[in-house]
Design a protein around this motif. Structure first.
Motif, PDB file in Angstrom:
ATOM      1  N   ALA A 133       0.831  -1.206   0.000  1.00  0.00           N
ATOM      2  CA  ALA A 133       0.000   0.000   0.000  1.00  0.00           C
ATOM      3  C   ALA A 133       0.865   1.256   0.000  1.00  0.00           C
ATOM      4  O   ALA A 133       0.650   2.177  -0.794  1.00  0.00           O
ATOM      5  CB  ALA A 133      -0.918  -0.019   1.216  1.00  0.00           C
ATOM      6  N   LEU A 134       1.856   1.265   0.895  1.00  0.00           N
ATOM      7  CA  LEU A 134       2.716   2.460   0.978  1.00  0.00           C
ATOM      8  C   LEU A 134       3.555   2.617  -0.282  1.00  0.00           C
ATOM      9  O   LEU A 134       3.762   3.727  -0.772  1.00  0.00           O
ATOM     10  CB  LEU A 134       3.605   2.379   2.225  1.00  0.00           C
ATOM     11  CG  LEU A 134       2.888   2.601   3.561  1.00  0.00           C
ATOM     12  CD1 LEU A 134       3.818   2.282   4.724  1.00  0.00           C
ATOM     13  CD2 LEU A 134       2.367   4.029   3.682  1.00  0.00           C
ATOM     14  N   ALA A 138       3.718   5.841  -2.608  1.00  0.00           N
ATOM     15  CA  ALA A 138       5.014   6.519  -2.725  1.00  0.00           C
ATOM     16  C   ALA A 138       5.422   6.634  -4.187  1.00  0.00           C
ATOM     17  O   ALA A 138       5.931   7.666  -4.642  1.00  0.00           O
ATOM     18  CB  ALA A 138       6.074   5.757  -1.934  1.00  0.00           C
ATOM     19  N   GLU A 139       5.153   5.572  -4.931  1.00  0.00           N
ATOM     20  CA  GLU A 139       5.514   5.575  -6.348  1.00  0.00           C
ATOM     21  C   GLU A 139       4.738   6.660  -7.098  1.00  0.00           C
ATOM     22  O   GLU A 139       5.279   7.393  -7.908  1.00  0.00           O
ATOM     23  CB  GLU A 139       5.170   4.196  -6.915  1.00  0.00           C
ATOM     24  CG  GLU A 139       5.803   3.888  -8.244  1.00  0.00           C
ATOM     25  CD  GLU A 139       5.367   2.512  -8.732  1.00  0.00           C
ATOM     26  OE1 GLU A 139       5.061   2.379  -9.912  1.00  0.00           O
ATOM     27  OE2 GLU A 139       5.295   1.588  -7.886  1.00  0.00           O
ATOM     28  N   ARG A 140       3.458   6.756  -6.758  1.00  0.00           N
ATOM     29  CA  ARG A 140       2.611   7.736  -7.441  1.00  0.00           C
ATOM     30  C   ARG A 140       3.075   9.166  -7.135  1.00  0.00           C
ATOM     31  O   ARG A 140       3.135  10.017  -8.030  1.00  0.00           O
ATOM     32  CB  ARG A 140       1.168   7.534  -6.964  1.00  0.00           C
ATOM     33  CG  ARG A 140       0.221   8.319  -7.799  1.00  0.00           C
ATOM     34  CD  ARG A 140      -1.125   7.652  -7.956  1.00  0.00           C
ATOM     35  NE  ARG A 140      -1.879   8.435  -8.925  1.00  0.00           N
ATOM     36  CZ  ARG A 140      -2.451   7.925 -10.001  1.00  0.00           C
ATOM     37  NH1 ARG A 140      -2.349   6.650 -10.247  1.00  0.00           N
ATOM     38  NH2 ARG A 140      -3.120   8.704 -10.819  1.00  0.00           N
ATOM     39  N   ALA A 545       6.386   6.756   7.410  1.00  0.00           N
ATOM     40  CA  ALA A 545       6.836   5.621   6.605  1.00  0.00           C
ATOM     41  C   ALA A 545       6.721   5.934   5.121  1.00  0.00           C
ATOM     42  O   ALA A 545       7.600   5.590   4.315  1.00  0.00           O
ATOM     43  CB  ALA A 545       6.000   4.381   6.940  1.00  0.00           C
ATOM     44  N   LEU A 546       5.659   6.638   4.754  1.00  0.00           N
ATOM     45  CA  LEU A 546       5.454   7.014   3.352  1.00  0.00           C
ATOM     46  C   LEU A 546       6.583   7.932   2.879  1.00  0.00           C
ATOM     47  O   LEU A 546       7.144   7.734   1.790  1.00  0.00           O
ATOM     48  CB  LEU A 546       4.098   7.711   3.216  1.00  0.00           C
ATOM     49  CG  LEU A 546       3.733   8.243   1.833  1.00  0.00           C
ATOM     50  CD1 LEU A 546       3.540   7.084   0.858  1.00  0.00           C
ATOM     51  CD2 LEU A 546       2.458   9.084   1.893  1.00  0.00           C
ATOM     52  N   ALA A 547       6.914   8.913   3.713  1.00  0.00           N
ATOM     53  CA  ALA A 547       7.993   9.844   3.363  1.00  0.00           C
ATOM     54  C   ALA A 547       9.280   9.066   3.140  1.00  0.00           C
ATOM     55  O   ALA A 547      10.035   9.336   2.199  1.00  0.00           O
ATOM     56  CB  ALA A 547       8.164  10.878   4.463  1.00  0.00           C
ATOM     57  N   GLY A 548       9.514   8.064   4.000  1.00  0.00           N
ATOM     58  CA  GLY A 548      10.712   7.240   3.852  1.00  0.00           C
ATOM     59  C   GLY A 548      10.741   6.532   2.506  1.00  0.00           C
ATOM     60  O   GLY A 548      11.776   6.431   1.860  1.00  0.00           O
ATOM     61  N   LYS A 549       9.555   6.071   2.088  1.00  0.00           N
ATOM     62  CA  LYS A 549       9.495   5.341   0.814  1.00  0.00           C
ATOM     63  C   LYS A 549       9.633   6.280  -0.377  1.00  0.00           C
ATOM     64  O   LYS A 549      10.111   5.878  -1.438  1.00  0.00           O
ATOM     65  CB  LYS A 549       8.161   4.585   0.709  1.00  0.00           C
ATOM     66  CG  LYS A 549       8.121   3.393   1.622  1.00  0.00           C
ATOM     67  CD  LYS A 549       7.445   2.199   0.996  1.00  0.00           C
ATOM     68  CE  LYS A 549       7.751   1.022   1.877  1.00  0.00           C
ATOM     69  NZ  LYS A 549       7.238  -0.181   1.789  1.00  0.00           N
TER      70      LYS A 549
END
Lengths: 820, 269
Positions: A133-134, A138-140, A545-549
């Motif tokens: 999910a993350l 993150a990719e988008r 966590a999203l920022a990390g990804k």
């Protein structure tokens, strides 16, 4: 021996008599009765085991009451009010008490991250892992940055202004490079803007209502959910308990005979949306009869008397404006309140020692009217009841520390320079931070590539709660990718492509910043009382966590291991400021506060403070520097401003010279000097001729905001509010007779925005010509206890704009009625 | 009248006609001796079923996981401290800091002494089960609780012990002196223990009665005597509950002039 029929009957009779001489029939009857009560699947039976009580803070509304949760083993079984909490000693509202059903009803929750499989809105999802999910999200976001349009990432956030999670989300958008962070509307918007314009600092509204001796409550549902319900109800109890009759008089200003109005000492019913005129009518009476604090007015206010500006022009003051334009007879024409009543209330308010005028709209889940709020606040200023015990206290906000500034890279810096999609902060709408309605419009009106590619929704259900006639829901149809962080299967989440479910209230660590309307700085720490039941994740942790990804430089802006670490860094500011983390139950905090003595902190380091926060759950400062009128106002004039210098500057900036043009752009119809002062302008939604108007109203025992209504609360409703699946609309019998409607008759209510069906409740407490439809019903999502129950009045309200703020006018909308 | 007596005479009579006398009393049906025998033949088994068979069928009997001797544990020599009997009980059945009652103590209390599964304090078979199956495994003992009230009942121990001054035995009996644990009997219909819903199946209360001089001579009985101050002077009652049903609560409250505590919401929150 021969046994005949008679003998056989004798045998049976003996047996029957014998059985009745034993406990068998009686005991069996008793036990069967008990058995019938015990053995049904719907009878809740907590596990057997050790009882525990865990203390926390309720986060179901901005009131932030202290709660104590009774647990048996790991299972929470009851939520009660905390008696050792300064805000709400022991009290709690029905929603807070029913909160367990939000935790344990699996059918209304997301139990793991999900992606959409069915059509949008159908609510068909399939479970995925958190890392998938993350990574998807993150990719988008990474793609948007690569394409050089990071501003196409937008977020709609229902977090309170200034709490750690909301600040973290705003930071995510900033570091990605999008200015399009929007907070959901609330009464706080109106309070802070009014304070900014009149007092110069955008601090919270702080009403010292416990120490006031006359309460003029213009709009807030005082005992039905405004502010911290536990606090206000406790104060109300004290006011009315007073055996010698010396308690303060409470006058409620509201067009409907609500519970608050019915239980007040006085009830004044102006037409909805004319409250500003009423307040100015009272000001007229006070000024005319010299029932004002002249020393405060002449020394510490600006724009009361006529004045001369820097360019040497003569300017009209508040006094002349009110005396010329708001005589009781004229105000009677606008508001429908008789001139005699206006004079009487004006005199009562003027003669009281520390009268307090409170402003609000219902529970405060939605915005109010800025001009009304300013008009009400000017009553406090007329009595000099500003920054005084028992008055409206000037507060700066919590002394939390800021995180290090984000250093945006080139992509982000360019993205941040683009204008915000809702136009707020632009010269046209300088006074509002977030206007989610305008975001919907920008998306709907766009041609080609929609301006929002990816929308993140946090702690909000805008599809259901926004008073926009369904515009937000339509706008979602044009947004390519929607991500919901909601723990609940709400209307907005049903439209999402990706679900990253948050914890619910009892599973989550959160800072509860400044309960609405509280007079002293207060921060509550809501701690998880149960372990998360499902594969949900704290939205703060998810953002980090999203920022990390996404990777640097976004990741670099989030150097923390998790939300708790980020929160701690923020709360370090408290440790450097005097305050307390304990409370002596025998001394109400509002009494200590009014004494204004200095407070020596009961912690000596941050670690010490954190430990105490974890156990007590609150930090507060029950003291204040009162009477500091020379320094507390940070307006251009350094005084309390009836004529707002800051507004004048904003209007000039908007117009580029022509002030009238600037005012028109900001939705103000008034011209001349009064435009910069609190004045009355009609606020109404919908076009067309005069006729019936709809007023959506809130019930104390129904969740009217983003949260689903716990089924327990549905059981408390009267059958003139909701019967089976039908909402009831309250209307005055005179109105009903004019329309030829009987009690219980089914009608169709139409507006420009939409149409709903409801049944008629003839109610003397409704203002003639107005229809009152309860909020919190008409869900199309959640579970069987919420879906399809009644109708949502917000489907009928749209388009009206509050002057200056540009926020929605939801308290009055033109409608038509026909029999269904 | 005539018709009736004729009918009576015509009635076929079973057995001997000599059964006049006592049985022909006006209050009883004019049955023959044989008739009465049949009545008795129905009555007696019914009484047996009602008084003997029914309780046996109604209640299941379950053994505790292993036996526990209260006598051994209330012996001051083994380190359980307490000056009064009450204090001895409360060494293990104590009040937590927040005032809640611990009930049957958890393993954390047991392991204050029985902390090493290798070194038993005694040598009984029961202790072996305890040490091997529970202490060594770190498992709580699944005791069957005699006193579990229905979920709809809120009962506060501290209000009765600290404020009401009741001793443990007045409600729970002489458990402190027992060698063995009683068999746990559960009502198959209601699921509640027999100790809650009445040892006396007929439901006659013999829990509380005014004390009469010379009635209680043994030391055991005297500890259940309780003097209550009333407006009429002092009254002495013998209080030893044999069941813990709502009527028992109410009876004791009334005697103690605590009638206000018989209101519904005192126990049913």
């Amino acid at each position: 021996m021969e046994i005949n029929r008679r003998n056989f009957i004798q045998l049976l009779a003996g047996g029957a008599a014998g059985i009745h001489m034993t406990p068998l029939p009686w005991k069996l009857m008793d036990d069967i009765a008990i058995w019938t009560q015990n053995n049904w699947p719907w009878v809740p039976k907590p596990e057997k085991g050790r009882f525990d009580h865990e203390k926390s803070v309720c986060t179901l509304c901005p009131g932030g009451c202290g709660i104590e949760v009774r647990k048996v083993g790991d299972r929470a079984v009851k939520i009660e009010g905390r008696t050792d909490y300064p805000v709400n000693p022991g009290g709690i509202c029905p929603l807070g008490a029913g909160g367990l059903q939000l935790l344990y009803d699996e059918t209304i929750r997301f139990t793991s991250p999900m992606k959409r499989v069915g059509p949008r809105g159908a609510g068909q999802f399939t479970a995925i892992s958190w890392s998938e999910a993350l990574a998807t999200l993150a990719e988008r976001i990474g793609m948007l940055r690569k394409e050089g349009r990071p501003e196409a990432l937008a977020a709609v956030d229902g977090n309170r202004r200034g709490n750690a999670e909301g600040t973290l989300i705003r930071r995510l958008l900033e570091s990605v490079g999008s200015p399009n962070y929007f907070r959901m509307p609330s009464i706080e918007d109106t309070y802070t803007t009014a304070n900014l314009l009149m007092q110069g600092n955008p601090g919270p509204m702080a009403y010292d209502l416990e120490n006031a001796d006359y309460i003029l409550s213009v709009g807030p549902a005082l005992i039905e959910g405004w502010g911290a319900p536990g606090r206000v109800i406790a104060a109300w109890g004290r006011w009315h308990e007073s055996s010698n009759g010396n308690g303060p008089k409470v006058v409620q200003v509201e067009s409907r005979a609500s519970n608050t109005a019915s239980k007040s000492d006085g009830w004044v019913a102006p037409r909805p949306g004319t409250e500003a005129a009423l307040a100015l009518g009272l000001a007229h009476v006070m000024i005319r009869e010299k029932l004002v604090d002249l020393s405060f007015l002449s020394n510490y206010t600006h724009g009361f008397e006529d004045w001369t500006d820097e360019e040497g022009r003569n300017r009209k003051g508040f006094r002349s404006m009110v005396l010329d334009g708001y005589a009781p007879a004229e105000v009677e024409g606008i508001t429908g309140v008789s001139a005699d009543r206006i004079v009487a209330i004006g005199r009562e308010f003027g003669k009281a020692k520390s009268p307090l005028a409170l402003y609000g709209k219902g529970k405060g889940n939605l915005n109010g009217s800025l001009l009304e709020c300013m008009a009400v606040q000017s009553l406090n200023a007329l009595k000099g009841n500003i920054n005084k015990p028992g008055g409206a206290v000037v507060q700066e906000g919590l002394p939390v520390a800021s995180w290090a500034d984000v250093s945006p890279d080139a992509v982000a810096a360019r993205g941040l320079e683009t204008g915000r999609l809702n136009g707020s902060g632009s010269p046209r709408l300088p006074l509002s931070e977030s206007l989610v309605e305008n975001l919907s419009r920008a998306v709907l009106e766009s041609n080609g590539t929609p301006p929002v590619d990816t929308l993140l929704v946090f702690a909000a259900n805008p599809v259901y709660t926004l008073p926009d006639g369904g515009a937000f829901g339509k706008a979602l149809g044009k947004i390519p990718f929607i991500v919901s962080f909601s723990p609940f299967r709400d209307e907005t989440a049903a439209m999402a492509d990706l679900i990253l479910p948050d914890h619910t209230n009892l599973e989550k660590l959160e800072d509860v910043v400044w309960p609405t309307g509280l007079q002293y700085p207060f921060l509550g720490l809501s701690r998880p009382v149960v372990r998360p039941l499902y594969k949900t994740r704290h939205s703060g942790d998810a953002v980090i966590a999203l920022a990390g990804k996404i990777g640097d430089p976004v990741a670099a802006a989030f150097p923390w291991g998790g939300f708790e670490e980020a929160l701690k860094e923020r709360l370090r500011g408290l440790a450097e400021s005097p305050g307390l983390t304990s409370w002596d139950e025998s001394k109400p905090a509002w009494e200590t506060f009014a004494r204004g003595r200095s407070v020596s902190p009961d912690y000596d380091s941050f670690d010490d403070l954190w430990d105490q926060l974890e156990s007590s759950g609150f930090w507060y400062r029950p003291t204040h520097a009162f009477y500091t009128w020379l320094s507390c106002f940070r307006t251009p004039s350094g005084k309390f401003e009836f004529a707002s210098g800051r507004l004048e500057q904003a209007v000039k900036a908007a117009a580029g010279g022509d002030a009238g043009d600037g005012l028109r752009k900001m939705g103000v119809e008034a011209v001349g000097d009064q435009a910069y002062m609190p004045h009355y302008e009609q606020t109404l939604s919908g076009d067309g001729e005069e006729g019936l108007k709809l007023v959506p109203y809130e019930l104390f025992n129904v969740s009217t905001d983003r949260l689903p209504n716990p089924p327990f609360l549905t059981k408390t409703l009267f059958d003139t509010q909701l019967r089976k699946d039908e909402s009831f609309v309250k209307m005055n019998p005179a109105t009903a007779d004019r329309l030829g409607l009987e009690q219980g008759e089914r009608i169709r209510i139409q507006s420009d925005a939409g149409e709903v069906k409801a049944r008629v409740d003839r109610f003397e407490g409704a203002m003639p010509g107005y229809l009152y439809l309860p909020m919190g019903f008409g869900h199309t999502a959640y579970g069987i206890y919420q879906k399809g129950k009644g109708v949502n009045p917000m489907n009928l309200v749209a388009a009206g704009k509050d002057p200056l703020s540009g926020q929605s006018v939801w308290w009055s909308a033109r409608v038509r009625v026909s029999k269904a | 009248m005539e018709n009736q007596s004729n009918a009576s005479e015509k009635r076929p009579q079973g057995g001997s006609n000599e059964s006049g006398g006592l049985l022909n009393s006006t209050f009883l049906p004019p049955f023959s001796l044989k008739g009465w025998l049949f009545v008795l033949a129905g009555l007696v088994p019914a009484l047996i079923v009602g008084w003997v068979v029914f309780p046996m069928v109604l209640y299941s009997s379950q053994q505790q996981p292993f036996n526990f001797s209260h006598v051994v544990h209330t012996n001051p020599d083994i380190g359980i401290e307490g000056e009064t009997e009450q204090e001895l009980c409360m060494y293990c059945h104590y009040f937590r800091e927040d005032g809640t009652f611990v009930g049957i103590p958890g393993m954390d209390t047991c392991t204050m002494c029985h902390d090493d599964p290798e070194f038993p304090y005694g040598q009984t078979e029961d202790e072996k089960i305890f040490l091997e199956q529970y202490v060594a495994e770190g498992k709580e003992v699944p005791w069957l609780v005699y006193s579990d009230q229905p979920e709809c009942v809120y009962f506060s121990h501290i209000a009765h012990v600290k404020m009401g001054g009741l001793t443990c035995g007045q409600c729970h009996g002489d458990h402190g002196r027992s060698e063995t644990l009683p068999v746990y009997k559960e009502n198959r219909l209601t699921g509640y223990s027999i100790d809650i819903w009445g040892r006396n199946i007929a439901g006659y209360s013999k829990n509380i009665k005014p004390a009469e001089a010379g009635m209680y001579e043994t030391e055991d009985d005297e500890q259940y005597l309780r003097t209550i101050e009333t407006e009429q002077g002092e009254e002495t009652y013998h209080i030893k509950m044999s069941s813990m049903k709502m009527d028992d609560c109410a009876e004791c409250h009334t005697i103690h002039h605590q009638e206000q505590n018989n209101a519904c919401f005192v126990c049913h929150k």
